[in-house]
Motif scaffolding. Structure first.
Motif, PDB file in Angstrom:
ATOM      1  N   THR A 238      -1.574  34.501 -19.868  1.00  0.00           N
ATOM      2  CA  THR A 238      -1.331  34.484 -21.312  1.00  0.00           C
ATOM      3  C   THR A 238      -0.454  33.298 -21.703  1.00  0.00           C
ATOM      4  O   THR A 238      -0.789  32.513 -22.596  1.00  0.00           O
ATOM      5  N   THR A 239       0.685  33.168 -21.020  1.00  0.00           N
ATOM      6  CA  THR A 239       1.599  32.079 -21.362  1.00  0.00           C
ATOM      7  C   THR A 239       1.001  30.726 -21.014  1.00  0.00           C
ATOM      8  O   THR A 239       1.243  29.742 -21.717  1.00  0.00           O
TER       9      THR A 239
ATOM     10  N   PHE B  56      -2.166  29.995 -21.164  1.00  0.00           N
ATOM     11  CA  PHE B  56      -3.120  29.705 -22.234  1.00  0.00           C
ATOM     12  C   PHE B  56      -2.384  29.141 -23.444  1.00  0.00           C
ATOM     13  O   PHE B  56      -2.792  28.141 -24.030  1.00  0.00           O
ATOM     14  N   ILE B  57      -1.279  29.797 -23.821  1.00  0.00           N
ATOM     15  CA  ILE B  57      -0.529  29.381 -25.010  1.00  0.00           C
ATOM     16  C   ILE B  57       0.043  27.970 -24.834  1.00  0.00           C
ATOM     17  O   ILE B  57      -0.125  27.105 -25.697  1.00  0.00           O
TER      18      ILE B  57
ATOM     19  N   ALA C 287      -2.678  25.356 -24.876  1.00  0.00           N
ATOM     20  CA  ALA C 287      -3.176  25.133 -26.236  1.00  0.00           C
ATOM     21  C   ALA C 287      -2.189  24.277 -27.027  1.00  0.00           C
ATOM     22  O   ALA C 287      -2.587  23.350 -27.743  1.00  0.00           O
TER      23      ALA C 287
ATOM     24  N   LEU D  68      -0.140  31.551 -30.020  1.00  0.00           N
ATOM     25  CA  LEU D  68      -0.108  32.972 -29.659  1.00  0.00           C
ATOM     26  C   LEU D  68      -1.194  33.741 -30.414  1.00  0.00           C
ATOM     27  O   LEU D  68      -1.911  34.572 -29.841  1.00  0.00           O
TER      28      LEU D  68
ATOM     29  N   GLU E 142      -3.967  32.563 -31.595  1.00  0.00           N
ATOM     30  CA  GLU E 142      -5.261  32.176 -31.025  1.00  0.00           C
ATOM     31  C   GLU E 142      -5.518  32.929 -29.708  1.00  0.00           C
ATOM     32  O   GLU E 142      -6.625  33.413 -29.457  1.00  0.00           O
ATOM     33  N   ALA E 143      -4.476  33.023 -28.877  1.00  0.00           N
ATOM     34  CA  ALA E 143      -4.608  33.756 -27.616  1.00  0.00           C
ATOM     35  C   ALA E 143      -4.966  35.213 -27.886  1.00  0.00           C
ATOM     36  O   ALA E 143      -5.795  35.803 -27.185  1.00  0.00           O
TER      37      ALA E 143
ATOM     38  N   TYR F 252      -6.701  36.828 -24.818  1.00  0.00           N
ATOM     39  CA  TYR F 252      -5.791  36.397 -23.745  1.00  0.00           C
ATOM     40  C   TYR F 252      -4.368  36.926 -23.937  1.00  0.00           C
ATOM     41  O   TYR F 252      -3.518  36.749 -23.078  1.00  0.00           O
ATOM     42  N   ALA F 253      -4.097  37.512 -25.122  1.00  0.00           N
ATOM     43  CA  ALA F 253      -2.772  38.093 -25.347  1.00  0.00           C
ATOM     44  C   ALA F 253      -2.948  39.513 -25.858  1.00  0.00           C
ATOM     45  O   ALA F 253      -3.871  39.799 -26.622  1.00  0.00           O
TER      46      ALA F 253
ATOM     47  N   GLY G 254      -5.280  26.724 -19.373  1.00  0.00           N
ATOM     48  CA  GLY G 254      -5.896  27.943 -19.855  1.00  0.00           C
ATOM     49  C   GLY G 254      -5.382  29.149 -19.104  1.00  0.00           C
ATOM     50  O   GLY G 254      -4.223  29.209 -18.714  1.00  0.00           O
ATOM     51  N   ALA G 255      -6.280  30.107 -18.877  1.00  0.00           N
ATOM     52  CA  ALA G 255      -5.855  31.370 -18.282  1.00  0.00           C
ATOM     53  C   ALA G 255      -5.818  31.297 -16.750  1.00  0.00           C
ATOM     54  O   ALA G 255      -5.641  32.314 -16.087  1.00  0.00           O
TER      55      ALA G 255
END
Lengths: 442, 442
Positions: B170-171, B173-174, B177, B189, B191-192, B197-198, B293-294
């Motif tokens: 998650t983090t 990904f953020i 981005a 966040l 968007e995730a 993803y969040a 990303g993830a």
């Protein structure tokens, strides 16, 4: 390893170790067993005691107790006080016979011998299973990088589709140097030799034999089948030119010697294995493209896990010894706790697909006569063999015109026939290079 | 696994499996057990038979035989025909009690529950050792990526110095981005969240609790000690700004939430463990910088192996289920062959070093008044606390002057005191960001 709690009554408090071979790896193994004795004892639940080291020349000083040295490995592996045999001699014989004897005598064996395993894993695994002992060989593929254990254990519940790796440090050093400095193959090989990355006779590395042995081991494990070195299609890097690296760069690619093991589906719908080693163009954005110098990396693709990558030092005394010692600790624990790790699993028995049937992509570099209509004629030849062209690039000046064609995926046989036909075309002066392209999904 | 050969007389031909929890991971585990039954049987040497799946709501349709569902997990784990319990519920209770019961009843347990393991591995491992069964948890750290098994087994003969990883998708990904699009934290966040993803309440991820639990597990394994989540210094990413990412880029860096476990030597010469989670600048050339990303990745540095990297999908139903099933196959084989894998090893019992004593590097972004001599005054404040400056960069226009300082390595306490002092300086309007810097050797 909560020590003691569940250790069975009568479990050994010490385990005898025999080391066969005292080269780079053997010397590091002996050092670790000696220097890290306390940690190893705590991790195993028993002490590792070095019973002997088999060497060829007893007279050479090696900084260890002379009484431990022997030039009779066959006697060493039969000793009653030896529980674990570490084989780091290399070569087929005598290691094959020594390991078989050790296993039959109830000793667990740890080996880094890829050439041996690529031929005889079946026979050795059977001997280990019959004696209910371990046969471990993490160090045989990609040195310090855990690859064998992740494939055999961590992915034991998954379905591996593909393993692709850079598993030979010598060739990766040479190709990296060629890509970075523009050196040609002979210069880069000489440099590798000067820096200790290439042996005096580099054949096993540069012609892909080492990488093919590792591919056989990886394919056997990944696909629960038996694949030997003879099943692996193999090309070395000695015909890769500085021009190829330069052309690859223009297509945003580099060239790497890849060991590829794939699950492929034949025309009859049956699953087969493709195992192959060759220098191939891969996109600079591919995770293996940035693996440079003597480093190794292995990418594994599995149905549920997706894409995994393992990266690290694929050779050298200490890194290889690290992998050997991980296996030794596990084998030793199994002796203490009466367990046994997984041996080979060949239930799937997938057949190997001949290279001619495997779909790959080609990079073809040729010198062509400089006149209108040449590209059309050449493109027609590809089409005639059912090969679709992905990209074309014309290079060079007035005297010679260099044409690079990158194809889409087609059966290797069709591509090879296309190249044969090109070589006989009047418009083509010479086909100077044929490489494959990997790491794309076109 | 040469089947049959050494399988002991009376070995089970089928093994009962109970699955606790039918979320993303549980559903994939059930699917794999069902769909891959034949392969699993061949790999294990016995059939896996699903005895029951514990769910909260019996009424919800799940595409499996209703008779297998139960809302009484305590009864399920006690069933005589259950040999292996898979716990994918999450949370501390009831999983803790259920797993303890299962182990005491002689069932092997596979769990993906990092929060539970970060607190109670000791108690659970002891129960497993006493009952002579397996407790496996590869899926608890970095999803599909084999990390636990390589650390516990492949590196069992080596000395791990450092483990540093991106272990929260998650983090990552953020932050990816933010780095790629220039978005600020709240936008990234959101968007995730939109992309799945969040979670609705992202606290455990964005405040670093999840990464800290994983750091505790990694540190415990890597250093043969017991480290719990409370021992891990933790900062989340919610205060990282778009400006920080932009400034990081100017220093050829990016920002990643890192879980770091290090062997450090205290002033008294004794080895200690530092375990910490925070967002940090790392050079773009660092292997973790390209993990976007993830995806997750873990870098391990060991004395003999050198630097290793493991990369792959760190979360998601199928990848996590792949790791769970690898453990299930190993636990099942041990039931068939009367073996047992390694449990926790805590013999080293290294103490944890408080963050204040750990040497780190700081990135400090502040707004300063625009007049001659300001830089000198500020530099003097760093010097006063014994902190050496590595790089300074002045940004911004007429109204506000933004000053970025990157320090050399200094004890975290001295750095924190410097920042406090800066906040009280007349020349400093505001200290807008304090991040750490990792992945360099200065």
């Amino acid at each position: 390893m909560t020590e003691g709690t569940a250790q069975r009554t009568g479990a050994p408090t010490e385990l005898g170790v025999a080391v066969l071979g005292m080269g780079n790896v053997g010397a590091e193994v002996v050092r670790i067993i000696t220097e890290n004795a306390e940690d190893l004892r705590a991790r195993i639940g028993a002490s590792l005691v070095l019973r002997g080291v088999a060497v060829r020349d007893l007279e050479r000083g090696r900084g260890i107790d002379r009484a431990l040295l022997t030039d009779d490995p066959a006697a060493l592996v039969r000793r009653d006080d030896v529980d674990i045999v570490i084989e780091v001699l290399g070569g087929i014989e005598p290691p094959r016979e020594l390991i078989r004897t050790a296993l039959q005598q109830g000793k667990s064996v740890v080996t880094a011998n890829k050439a041996l395993l690529a031929e005889y894993t079946g026979e050795l695994a059977t001997a280990a299973a019959e004696a209910n002992v371990d046969l471990y060989f993490e160090a045989a593929v990609a040195g310090a990088i855990p690859v064998v254990r992740p494939l055999m254990q961590s992915l034991a519940g998954d379905k591996v589709q593909r393993v692709a790796g850079i598993v030979n440090g010598t060739t990766n050093f040479i190709l990296s140097a060629m890509a970075e400095t523009g050196a040609d193959y002979d210069e880069a090989l000489a440099e590798a030799g000067r820096l200790g990355y290439a042996e005096a006779d580099p054949t096993a590395d540069v012609e892909g034999y080492d990488a093919a042995a590792k591919a056989a081991i990886l394919a056997s494990i990944a696909f629960h089948s038996r694949v030997t070195a003879a099943d692996v299609y193999r090309e070395g890097i000695s015909s890769v030119t500085a021009e190829d690296l330069a052309s690859a760069a223009k297509f945003d690619c580099t060239v790497k010697l890849l060991s590829i093991c794939e699950r492929v589906v034949g025309d009859d719908g049956r699953e087969r294995i493709s195992a192959r080693v060759y220098p191939a163009l891969i996109p600079l954005s591919h995770p293996l493209a940035t693996v440079s110098g003597a480093y190794n990396a292995v990418v594994v693709e599995a149905v549920d896990a997706g894409r995994l990558m393992f990266y690290g030092q694929g050779a050298g005394g200490a890194p290889t010894a690290s992998a050997v010692m991980g296996d030794v600790v596990m084998a030793a624990r199994n002796k203490v706790y009466s367990g046994r790790g997984p041996l080979e699993s060949t239930y799937a028995s997938l057949p190997v697909m001949p290279i001619a049937q495997v779909p790959t992509r080609y990079y073809v570099a040729m010198n062509v006569v400089d006149r209108p209509g040449v590209l059309e004629t050449i493109a027609g030849e590809f089409a005639k063999h059912g090969v679709s062209i992905a990209a074309v690039r014309q290079e060079g000046g007035a005297d010679a015109t260099r044409l690079i064609v990158i194809t889409h995926r087609a059966p290797d046989g069709a591509l090879a026939e296309t190249v044969s036909a090109l070589e006989n075309m009047e418009a083509v002066t010479a086909v100077s290079s044929v490489l494959r392209m990997e790491g794309t999904h076109e």
